[in-house]
Structures are given as structure tokens and as C-alpha cells.
Design a protein around this motif. Structure first.
Motif, PDB file in Angstrom:
ATOM      1  N   LYS A  98     -16.920 -38.982  29.264  1.00 55.70           N
ATOM      2  CA  LYS A  98     -17.700 -39.846  28.367  1.00 55.70           C
ATOM      3  C   LYS A  98     -16.793 -40.856  27.672  1.00 55.70           C
ATOM      4  O   LYS A  98     -17.201 -42.003  27.437  1.00 55.70           O
ATOM      5  CB  LYS A  98     -18.448 -38.988  27.345  1.00 55.70           C
ATOM      6  N   LEU A 126     -16.282 -43.635  30.019  1.00 55.86           N
ATOM      7  CA  LEU A 126     -17.506 -44.423  30.187  1.00 55.86           C
ATOM      8  C   LEU A 126     -17.909 -45.171  28.921  1.00 55.86           C
ATOM      9  O   LEU A 126     -18.892 -45.914  28.934  1.00 55.86           O
ATOM     10  CB  LEU A 126     -18.657 -43.499  30.617  1.00 55.86           C
ATOM     11  N   ILE A 133     -26.517 -35.912  33.216  1.00 56.35           N
ATOM     12  CA  ILE A 133     -26.229 -36.839  34.317  1.00 56.35           C
ATOM     13  C   ILE A 133     -24.719 -36.920  34.561  1.00 56.35           C
ATOM     14  O   ILE A 133     -24.250 -36.843  35.707  1.00 56.35           O
ATOM     15  CB  ILE A 133     -26.807 -38.227  34.011  1.00 56.35           C
ATOM     16  N   VAL A 134     -23.946 -37.056  33.498  1.00 58.13           N
ATOM     17  CA  VAL A 134     -22.493 -37.167  33.644  1.00 58.13           C
ATOM     18  C   VAL A 134     -21.922 -35.889  34.246  1.00 58.13           C
ATOM     19  O   VAL A 134     -21.044 -35.928  35.129  1.00 58.13           O
ATOM     20  CB  VAL A 134     -21.835 -37.492  32.292  1.00 58.13           C
ATOM     21  N   LEU A 169     -22.657 -35.729  37.961  1.00 56.09           N
ATOM     22  CA  LEU A 169     -21.802 -36.657  38.701  1.00 56.09           C
ATOM     23  C   LEU A 169     -20.374 -36.127  38.803  1.00 56.09           C
ATOM     24  O   LEU A 169     -19.718 -36.275  39.844  1.00 56.09           O
ATOM     25  CB  LEU A 169     -21.815 -38.025  38.037  1.00 56.09           C
ATOM     26  N   VAL A 192     -17.049 -41.367  39.238  1.00 60.10           N
ATOM     27  CA  VAL A 192     -18.191 -41.169  38.340  1.00 60.10           C
ATOM     28  C   VAL A 192     -18.549 -42.485  37.648  1.00 60.10           C
ATOM     29  O   VAL A 192     -19.733 -42.799  37.477  1.00 60.10           O
ATOM     30  CB  VAL A 192     -17.893 -40.061  37.314  1.00 60.10           C
ATOM     31  N   SER A 193     -17.564 -43.266  37.267  1.00 58.10           N
ATOM     32  CA  SER A 193     -17.841 -44.549  36.619  1.00 58.10           C
ATOM     33  C   SER A 193     -18.648 -45.452  37.541  1.00 58.10           C
ATOM     34  O   SER A 193     -19.612 -46.101  37.108  1.00 58.10           O
ATOM     35  CB  SER A 193     -16.526 -45.241  36.230  1.00 58.10           C
ATOM     36  N   TYR A 245     -22.219 -43.893  37.911  1.00 55.76           N
ATOM     37  CA  TYR A 245     -22.997 -44.019  36.672  1.00 55.76           C
ATOM     38  C   TYR A 245     -23.477 -45.458  36.489  1.00 55.76           C
ATOM     39  O   TYR A 245     -24.630 -45.691  36.111  1.00 55.76           O
ATOM     40  CB  TYR A 245     -22.153 -43.583  35.484  1.00 55.76           C
ATOM     41  N   GLN A 250     -27.298 -46.701  36.311  1.00 50.52           N
ATOM     42  CA  GLN A 250     -27.756 -47.438  35.127  1.00 50.52           C
ATOM     43  C   GLN A 250     -28.399 -48.762  35.522  1.00 50.52           C
ATOM     44  O   GLN A 250     -29.407 -49.174  34.949  1.00 50.52           O
ATOM     45  CB  GLN A 250     -26.579 -47.672  34.188  1.00 50.52           C
ATOM     46  N   LEU A 306     -31.519 -45.107  33.362  1.00 52.46           N
ATOM     47  CA  LEU A 306     -31.345 -43.698  33.704  1.00 52.46           C
ATOM     48  C   LEU A 306     -32.533 -42.848  33.275  1.00 52.46           C
ATOM     49  O   LEU A 306     -32.402 -41.663  33.028  1.00 52.46           O
ATOM     50  CB  LEU A 306     -30.063 -43.137  33.060  1.00 52.46           C
TER      51      LEU A 306
END
Length: 207
Positions: A14, A17, A30-31, A34, A163-164, A167, A171, A177
């Protein structure tokens, strides 16, 4: 919930992100999903478990000096047995080769197998060498003051990159999301990213 093999933490991801100040259960879920998916992809590509754990496995008695374990880096060896007989730990060493999963023995490991033909030669080794050992990295989620992280930073960084990207794609394509299926997430590399990421993964593969 993060999987056992997760290669980073929710808090670190996080932070990468820019979501450290956001406390939303859906975003956290979600994170985490992923992270789990990226971590599993990396493990599959390396062909081994990356997290620290203990194993009891059997290996071929092929008479070689190098006994190559499935998992690595080797942290400790509890015992080695040849056909049920303990091998004196003073007769083998992994201090110089444990990082690549090799237990070395000057006089070679035993040779035993199935014999065939007029010469009664061994045509296939028997799997009669038993090894109990601990191998792998201390993952970020498992690290403590007494046992700090040993997972290489570039592998954790690869999870951050993957993941970035995923995500951001979610988005941009799922109305903030509000609705998505994790099974629909794919790593849509451009050619440069895929090449760089695979080059990194290849550093941790055994050939």
C-alpha cells in the motif's frame, strides 16, 4: 488474507501504491489478492518454494560428490541418511554451496541402484538418501527482530512492480474497483517489462 508464500506485506504494498492512508476493506482485499497472485507466479517461474520451511526428502544414490537438494538456499541440515544409516555430519559440508542447494562430500555420496545385464551394472540409481533440512528465505511477513528478512530485495520489488501494474489496470478499467474478478487479472507486460522481469526471475532459477 495474504497467502503463506506472499513475497511482500500489505503495508509495504500500500505504501508503494500511495494507499497508506486509505483504510478500506475492499481495497485491502484487492491488494492482498494481487500480492498472492504475483507471488505465486514468481514461485512457479523459479521452480521452487521461496519461503523458509523444513523438508524431509529422498534423493538418488548416484555416487556424485554433490547432493543437490530440491529447495534452497539451505539454512540447516538436521540429518542425512544413506539406506537408513545416519551420515556423520563431519563428513559433508554445505557452508560454501548451501546458497545453491548443494551438500558436498569429498568421498562422494553412496552409489546404489538397480542392476542389469551380464556385467550387472547399475542402470538406474535408487532413491535411498534421505535428507532432513531447512531451506528458503525469511519472507517480509515472517521477519522479526531476531530473524530479519532474507528474501532478496529485488524479488520483493518485482512483486511491487507487478501489483502496481495490475492495480492500475483494474482502477482504470473497473469504475474505481467497484467490481472485478481476480481470475480476470493478467500480467499484461509490454515487451520491455517482460524482458526485465524475466531476466530477474532467471537469476533465481536453477539450470
Amino acid at each position: 488474507m495474504l497467502a503463506e508464500n506472499a513475497l511482500t506485506t500489505l503495508e509495504r504494498m500500500k505504501l508503494m501504491l500511495g494507499l497508506s492512508d486509505i483504510e478500506d476493506e475492499k481495497v485491502n482485499l484487492i491488494v492482498e489478492l494481487l500480492i498472492n497472485k504475483a507471488s505465486s507466479w514468481i514461485e512457479r517461474q523459479t521452480g521452487r518454494h521461496l519461503g523458509k520451511r523444513s523438508y524431509r526428502q529422498w534423493y538418488d544414490a548416484d555416487g556424485q560428490q554433490e547432493l543437490v537438494t530440491v529447495e534452497y538456499p539451505i539454512i540447516s541440515v538436521e540429518y542425512v541418511k544413506e539406506e537408513g544409516r545416519l551420515v556423520n555430519p563431519n563428513r559433508y559440508d554445505y557452508s560454501q554451496t548451501g546458497d545453491v542447494g548443494v551438500i558436498y562430500r569429498d568421498e562422494g555420496w553412496m552409489k546404489a541402484g538397480y542392476r542389469k545385464g551380464l556385467a550387472y551394472d547399475i542402470v538406474a540409481p535408487k532413491r535411498v538418501i534421505e535428507v532432513s533440512y531447512t531451506a528458503g528465505y525469511v519472507l517480509p511477513k515472517d521477519a522479526t527482530d531476531d530473524e530479519p528478512q532474507t528474501l532478496p530485495a529485488d524479488l520483493e520489488g518485482l512483486v511491487w512492480d507487478m501489483v502496481s501494474q495490475a492495480y492500475t489496470n483494474l482502477q482504470n478499467g473497473s469504475q474505481g474497483l467497484s467490481s472485478f474478478s481476480i481470475s480476470d487479472v493478467t500480467w499484461n507486460f509490454d515487451k520491455t517489462q517482460k524482458s526485465e522481469w524475466m531476466q530477474l526471475v532467471n537469476l533465481y532459477r536453477r539450470y
